[in-house]
Design an enzyme around this catalytic site. Sequence first.
Site, mmCIF file in Angstrom:
data_model
loop_
_atom_site.group_PDB
_atom_site.id
_atom_site.type_symbol
_atom_site.label_atom_id
_atom_site.label_comp_id
_atom_site.label_asym_id
_atom_site.label_seq_id
_atom_site.Cartn_x
_atom_site.Cartn_y
_atom_site.Cartn_z
ATOM 1 N N GLU A 76 8.082 -0.912 -6.868
ATOM 2 C CA GLU A 76 7.343 -0.163 -5.863
ATOM 3 C C GLU A 76 8.097 -0.087 -4.534
ATOM 4 O O GLU A 76 8.100 0.947 -3.883
ATOM 5 C CB GLU A 76 5.967 -0.824 -5.660
ATOM 6 N N ASP A 77 8.773 -1.157 -4.166
ATOM 7 C CA ASP A 77 9.316 -1.226 -2.804
ATOM 8 C C ASP A 77 10.842 -1.154 -2.699
ATOM 9 O O ASP A 77 11.374 -1.191 -1.595
ATOM 10 C CB ASP A 77 8.860 -2.533 -2.124
#
Length: 718
Positions: A76-77
């Site tokens: 996600e990051d």
Amino acid sequence: MIRQFELIQRLKSYCPDMDEELINKAYVFAMKAHGSQVRASGDPYFSHPLEVAGILVEMHLDPASIVTGLLHDTVEDTLATLEDIQKLFGDEIARLVDGVTKLSRLELQSEETKQAENFRKLVLAMSTDIRVLIVKLADRLHNMRTLYHVDDGAKRRRIARETMEIYVPLAERIGMQGVKDELEDLAFATLNPEARESILSRLRYLHETSDNQVETILFELRKVLDEHHITASISGREKTPYSIWRKMHMKNVAFEQLSDIMAFRIVCEAIPECYQILGILHNAYSVIPGKFKDYMSTPKANGYSSLHTSLIGPLNQRIEAQIRTKEMHAVAELGVAAHWQYKQGASLDGKQYAWLRGLLDILEHTSNPQEFLEHTKLEMFQDQVFCFTPKGDVIALPKGATTIDFAYALHSQIGDHTIAARVNGRQMPLRTILHNGDQVDIVTSKTQNPSPTWERFVVTGKARACIRRFTRQQQKNQFLELGKSLLHKAFSKEHIDYTEDNLKIACEIFHYTQADDLISDVGHGHRTAKEIAQSINNKLKNTTTEASLDEKIEQKFDESNATIKKQKVDTKMSIKGLIPGMALHYAGCCHPIPGDKITGLVVTGKGVTIHTVDCALMADFEEPERLLDLSWNDHLDDTSRFVARILITFVNRPGSLAHMTTMISKQGGNIANLKVTHRTPEFWDVFVDVEIKDQHHLDAIIAGLRTVPVISHVERGK
Ligand code: MN
């Protein structure tokens, strides 16, 4: 911050043959992926996944979960992809990381937590592997521990509220009391700092006025147990500020009245000891009545079992004592996670986790807890899907539900006028089956109406009922239309006007209360326009005699006819060439039966009436595009019944009618309707509608009738 070697050492302590390389690889991968990212606290971002892994090690989770903890934010990051993880760490870990990533994305969608209950179900449904949920809880726990670093107060409160409404109940649900207590208190600190501070100051005051009560009470309790030669570990603690606050709220009592600010936990080996300890305590101290709870004979839904009792303790202070076995204690603190901590003596019977029974079965049948985890699917709510409206409201639907079900779940008006649907931003066919987390945008149009074809793919009762209601109404209108046009034609043939008055006369003759019902019956083919027009004509000419025996018989048969029609079995299967989903009716004018050449009259697209090819009505019919080529199925269901009309002329003698009806029933025919059509002093003409199986059956009945002496003529009526 926990260090790499500590993590591995602790993991090794309960999982000696784990793959050290795998942990190191994940450590390096996550560290590189997060690079120079920093958290609100100013710490390197990587400290977060590392701490999450640390929390998971404390819970004694399996190596795959620890690796997932380390990797949980990389997809996600960071620039890392799920493919990278799959290549480097294999399918199982990729699947777990993907699960946690999806849950994190869900969080971003949910600004509103109004529908917390549905949202919790959604999280559960998406946690197809229970480890996904546990990693997510560990993630949330670390974020809550460091929440005070976040400057934005509104954001802090939003996260705290979400924790309270979503994650605290989930932790409780899977029995992770320790995680639940901590999350709850951390959220409380953000949501109601004043209340928490006032409780803390009361606790501080209590400590100042009476030094170290907990220690003193512990010492006294131990002495009592020693006297009875009981070996058990005793620990004491103050309840968390949140649980004190909630008790004060729920029971509406003042701080001083709370009996259990201090709770003492006595953990022993076996269940009989627990009850023995309970007896000893009840002997030594005064019991506060009404406080005893036996969660041992009836555990809580999440598997918690323990004995609770409240006493006036050694310092004349109200205390709560919780008595349980070691194993119960592990379950109380770790819930589901206790299953693999206690892998050897895993004697957790089904009673404890009603909803985890499936998991326990697997546990019993696999020696290896890791294998147990891999096969573990959280089956709760697997029969439901949870989707979002564009505004973020959660709509719960049964599994297999389509966009049309979604539309009807919002409102029947929306469903009725649905013209298109966008799923996750893309226009999709209306029959599209929805999945967890789908965002669905329904496009409506006032001119759109439900299509009968929708009924084939909707799964919710509401959608089905709405579509049916609409189709029925539509059908009714179309049969009315058809009936009107048939009556018009028949009336003009008989030279009577199509007026309300004439329809009223027809209603009287045929026992209808409403003209629409009569017209619609003509449209359905239950009655012919011709017979109605002729009856009106007769009445107008005033040629009818007084109500005779025949009319009484007719009336009786009319009544029974009505019930037979209602009971008629579904004979749709009997006919080939039908468009699926179309309503089917057999015409009352020509009474088609298997063996006849038949044709279908389409009533403006919504229903089909079956006529024989040589039906008189068809001869006049001028719209070939409304006719369907149909034929009978070769293999008919034995229970199918059809109505055939037989025209009979018999000699007018007492008992003639009885001879006729007896013969029909001897041949296994059931009379559905009978009518005298013409009468002279010598002969009667009647028609009889008979329920029959097929053409052979009809032939047998006709042959039988021909043997009756008083019957002079028999033929099939068309
Ligand atoms: Mn995280």
